[in-house]
Each structure stands twice: as C-alpha cells, then as structure tokens.
Enzyme design. Sequence first.
Site, short mmCIF file in Angstrom:
data_model
loop_
_atom_site.label_atom_id
_atom_site.label_comp_id
_atom_site.label_asym_id
_atom_site.label_seq_id
_atom_site.Cartn_x
_atom_site.Cartn_y
_atom_site.Cartn_z
N ASP A 56 -0.39 -0.66 -4.57
CA ASP A 56 -1.77 -0.18 -4.61
C ASP A 56 -1.80 1.24 -4.03
OD1 ASP A 56 -4.48 0.27 -4.53
OD2 ASP A 56 -4.96 -1.43 -3.23
N GLU A 64 -2.12 -0.76 -8.80
CA GLU A 64 -3.57 -0.81 -8.64
C GLU A 64 -4.12 0.58 -8.32
OE1 GLU A 64 -6.80 -3.21 -5.81
OE2 GLU A 64 -4.73 -3.92 -5.99
N ASP A 76 -9.54 -0.75 -9.57
CA ASP A 76 -10.22 -1.30 -8.40
C ASP A 76 -11.47 -0.49 -8.11
OD1 ASP A 76 -11.11 -2.36 -6.02
OD2 ASP A 76 -9.27 -2.01 -4.90
N LYS A 122 -14.10 -7.50 -6.54
CA LYS A 122 -14.39 -7.69 -5.12
C LYS A 122 -15.89 -7.91 -4.98
CE LYS A 122 -10.54 -4.89 -3.39
NZ LYS A 122 -10.15 -3.62 -2.75
N LYS A 151 0.84 -1.19 0.00
CA LYS A 151 0.00 0.00 0.00
C LYS A 151 0.88 1.25 0.00
CE LYS A 151 -4.15 -1.90 0.33
NZ LYS A 151 -5.22 -1.71 -0.66
#
Length: 298
Positions: free
Chosen positions: A190, A218, A243, A267, A162
């Site tokens: 991400d 991402e 995403d 997701k 992250k």
Amino acid sequence: MIIKTLKCGILEAPLITPFKTALRTVEKIRDVIVILETDTGAIGFGEAPPTKAITGETEETLLADLTGPIRKTVVGKDLDDLNTLFTALDTCIEHHTSAKAAVDIAVYDLLGQRENKPVYQLFGGTRSSIQTDLTISVNDPAVMAEDARLAIARGFKTLKIKVGINPSLDVERLIAVRQAVGKDIIIRADANQAWEAHQAVELLQEIQSHAIKLELIEQPVKATDLKGLAYVTAHSPVPVVADESCFSPEDAKRIYQEHLADMVNIKLMKCGGLHNALKIVQYAKEAGAQCMLGCMLE
C-alpha cells in the site's frame, strides 16, 4: 423502534505498535463513540476515528457534526423505515463521512439486537470467522522485516506492507519482508498515494523481478489522479486497488465501469457506513470484480 437520543463519548487507547504510512503516524487511538438510545430501551453503539489526512475530520468536527445536524436529523427517526433514515443521514451534511458512519453502525447494532442476530447474519453472512491481513507500518527495511516475523508468529498469513516514505527504499523494504517471512505468506503493498504513475509501474516491475510475488498494490498515486490510476492499472504487473480514490458508491461505480482500478477498498469511514458499503459491493458484483474491505483505526 424510534431513536430518542444521540450521545457521544471518547474512547482512548495506545497502539501496541505505532501506525505509520506515507500520510501519517499514529501513536494512540482517540475515537468518538456514538450512543443511540431508543424508545424500547435498546442502546446501539458506533465509532468514528478522526482521520484528518483522509476524510478531513477531526475530533472537533466529529463532535460538532454529531451533536448538531446529525442529531437533529436522526432523533425521532423510525428504524422500520431505513430508507428515510439513511437518506436523511446521507444528505444532512456534505462529506464528513466518518460521523455518518458512526451513526450507521449504531443503527445496525440496534437492528441486530432487535433480530437477536449478529449484524453479519442480517446481510446473509454464514461464516463466524474470516482471514484478515495485518498491516506492517512503513519503517526501515530491517524494522519492517522484524515486524513481519512477529506478525507471522502470531498466526497471520497475509501482510499488507506500507511503502511510500522515501520510495527509493520501497523495493528494499519488500525484499526484506519477503526474506523474513518465506515464500508462502501473501504480501500486499500500500503506497498511500506516494508514487507518480510512471514511477509506480517501474517500481512494480522491479518488485516483481525480485520474486517478491506481490499480490496487489493499493492506491499507488494521488487520490485525485484518476488518469494516473488508470495508467498504472493498465500497465501494472499486479492488480491495482483504489482506496483514497473511492469514497462513495458513485466513485466505485465509475472506477469499475471505466476500469480505473481492478478493485476498490471499502472503508465505512469513507463511504458513510454499512448501507453505502453494500451498494459498493453490488457495483462490484455487477462488474464481476472483487472488493477489499478495510478500515481506519476504529
């Protein structure tokens, strides 16, 4: 198999490591559990985390949706008619995809029980295990490097890093992680919408110049900045994953057709469950593209 009742509960548990992204920090999970009871006595379970920063849903909205319009919609429905059930579920309330996903998961739990198979086999799956990455929360570079070392010691071979809080540190973060884990570990990043389009391309070029060998990036830009997402995809030295820009099968279809990103992150809490996830997979197949499979904290 007829759905007779829909009940809700709460599951609460601390996280071993706080989950930190550019959007939020979570110290513990407190998720809504859905329990579907049928006329055969079978019971199916589903789950939804309140993820206001992504889906707009809170514990209060989840419970209100599930015990209100969703309960009225699904009670009495027959699992032998999935098209009717899922169409009604998708349209009974606008958005609020996590609440719908929890019911969808409970339905597939029941279908697996009826067929005496794990759900992955209902979809034609043959593997009983998969490789998954582990997310390293955004922190100071030294903390992230230590978290990465611990993850590798646990056996993980792919890490999702992250980034995005104070983007000036993002290159340093990734350098620290790469130095900590060695050259053979796969590293993904991400940004959770934290960068601007031109900034993202510059950062990615700098990251690659340090031999970090990033596998992909991402959601580098804001979810609604599709023009920026397309720009990054066209100029990035690594594949780009959408995403938060992809919630529905329709979103995925557009992303693939217009090449706004190289792939999407499916997701269940964004798309409303497994039945819609399968549609996204089909769009990816038609585009000759890949998908990433992710989750919130369910």
